[in-house]
Write an enzyme that holds these catalytic residues in place. Structure first.
Site, mmCIF file in Angstrom:
data_model
loop_
_atom_site.group_PDB
_atom_site.id
_atom_site.type_symbol
_atom_site.label_atom_id
_atom_site.label_comp_id
_atom_site.label_asym_id
_atom_site.label_seq_id
_atom_site.Cartn_x
_atom_site.Cartn_y
_atom_site.Cartn_z
ATOM 1 N N VAL A 16 -9.098 -2.701 0.435
ATOM 2 C CA VAL A 16 -8.941 -3.105 -0.967
ATOM 3 C C VAL A 16 -9.668 -4.420 -1.219
ATOM 4 C CG1 VAL A 16 -6.740 -1.901 -1.228
ATOM 5 C CG2 VAL A 16 -6.747 -4.289 -0.482
ATOM 6 N N CYS A 17 -9.833 -4.744 -2.502
ATOM 7 C CA CYS A 17 -10.509 -5.966 -2.921
ATOM 8 C C CYS A 17 -9.833 -7.167 -2.276
ATOM 9 C CB CYS A 17 -10.458 -6.086 -4.447
ATOM 10 S SG CYS A 17 -11.219 -7.575 -5.089
#
Ligand SMILES: [Zn+2]
Lengths: 81, 274
Positions: A16-17
């Site tokens: 994920v970011c």
């Protein structure tokens, strides 16, 4: 896909970011200037942010391919170094 | 060396920085820093260097954790009282980041052991609180051609300067010549220091180590940075190399390490030089 000589692919659907961008950046650093990377990413946040961040790094976005399964392949030409 | 997804995540805020990137993070993981003193300066430096993923951190200190340390030596907790500081520091660093290998030296740094200890490290941080140690570290690093960052704190003031073994770069002795007489400076129990000052200056030392290892930016070489916490004033004082310096000069008179006598209660770094 046939238009590009893809040197390497990286899958960022498992992170994920901001690790999505980081993983793509790491893969780009491994390439030589002019070589092409295919980045496999999920729809949503990655598609919105990763191409922009890669562009800001100075690389050239060649194409964003919709796999019609909720994922995309971003084709990037490495610029610099 | 390939990064795991966990490492990419842990170091993502570094890797995103163009000045660090993948290459810089690898340099940190392959780099080594020795921190002399697990006290006020060494605590924040050790915390940030461990968090940054410096692959090998050495820490040297002969003391145990004392209640009066905890006001500023933030790597130790109340539960660590009476524990050797190097052990307490090791536990904290390893808890922060398992990528870091910690080597401890539960010993006073002196002329007979310093050369053997510093030889294994890329960069050295002086986090000591007394002049004999500061001059010893300087002389040893000059002789061994090791880069190091000097720092000192007192009351609401602090200072630091980096030495690298390169043409024209002054060493600590170029600037300060000799330790002051034993009774000329207040002892550590007689002069206070604000805890946050240790945090500020210790973090600046960690920043110097990170810049040295990664090659990012400019080091504080030939520049003494001073900070006054009361007036918020940072000053950069340009300092030349002294060609007559007793240790790094053209005709050095100090060719062997000196164990200066220490004041009863360790003298502390004075900012009276400023
Ligand atoms: Zn000198």
């Amino acid at each position: 896909m046939a238009d590009f000589q893809i040197k390497d692919t990286v899958d960022i659907t498992d992170v994920v970011c901001p690790v999505t961008f980081v993983k793509a950046k790491v893969a780009l650093e491994e390439l030589e200037e002019g070589e092409i990377l295919s980045i496999h990413m999920a729809d949503g946040e990655p598609v919105q942010n990763v191409p922009r961040s890669i562009k800001e790094e100075g690389h050239q976005i060649l194409k964003l391919l919709d796999n019609s399964d909720g994922t995309y392949d971003l084709i990037v030409r490495k610029v610099g170094e | 060396m390939a990064f795991t997804n966990e490492q990419l995540e842990r170091y993502s805020r570094h890797i995103i920085l163009n000045e660090i990137g993948v290459k810089g993070q690898k340099k940190l993981l392959e780099g080594s820093v020795l921190i002399i003193g697990a006290g006020g300066l060494g605590s924040p430096a050790a915390l940030y260097l461990a968090a940054a993923g410096v692959g090998h951190i050495g820490i040297a200190d002969a003391d145990v954790v004392d209640l009066s340390n905890l006001q500023r030596q933030v790597i130790h907790t109340t539960a660590d009282l009476d524990k050797p500081k190097v052990e307490s520091a090791r536990e904290t660093m390893e808890a922060i980041n398992p990528d870091v290998k910690v080597t401890t030296y539960h010993d006073f740094i002196a002329s007979d052991n310093i050369m053997d200890i510093i030889k294994d490290y890329d960069f050295i941080l002086d986090g000591t609180d007394n002049f004999p140690a500061k001059f010893l570290i300087n002389d040893a690093c000059v002789m061994a051609k090791k880069p190091f960052c000097h720092a000192g704190i007192l009351r609401f003031g602090g200072q630091l300067m980096t030495y690298v073994p390169e043409e024209g770069v002054p060493c600590y002795r170029c600037v300060f010549k000799n330790p002051p007489p034993k009774d000329a400076v207040p002892t550590c129990k007689q002069a206070g220091v604000i805890g946050a000052m240790a945090g500020i200056i210790g973090c600046l030392q960690a920043m110097e180590a990170i810049k040295y290892l990664t090659g990012a930016g400019e080091l504080l070489t030939g520049t003494l940075l001073t900070y006054d916490g009361l007036t918020n004033e940072f000053r950069r004082v340009k300092l030349p190399r002294d060609v007559h310096c007793a240790v790094c000069g053209e005709e050095p008179t100090i060719t062997e390490l000196i164990d200066y006598e220490q004041a009863e209660c360790n003298g502390i770094t004075s900012d009276d030089y400023k």
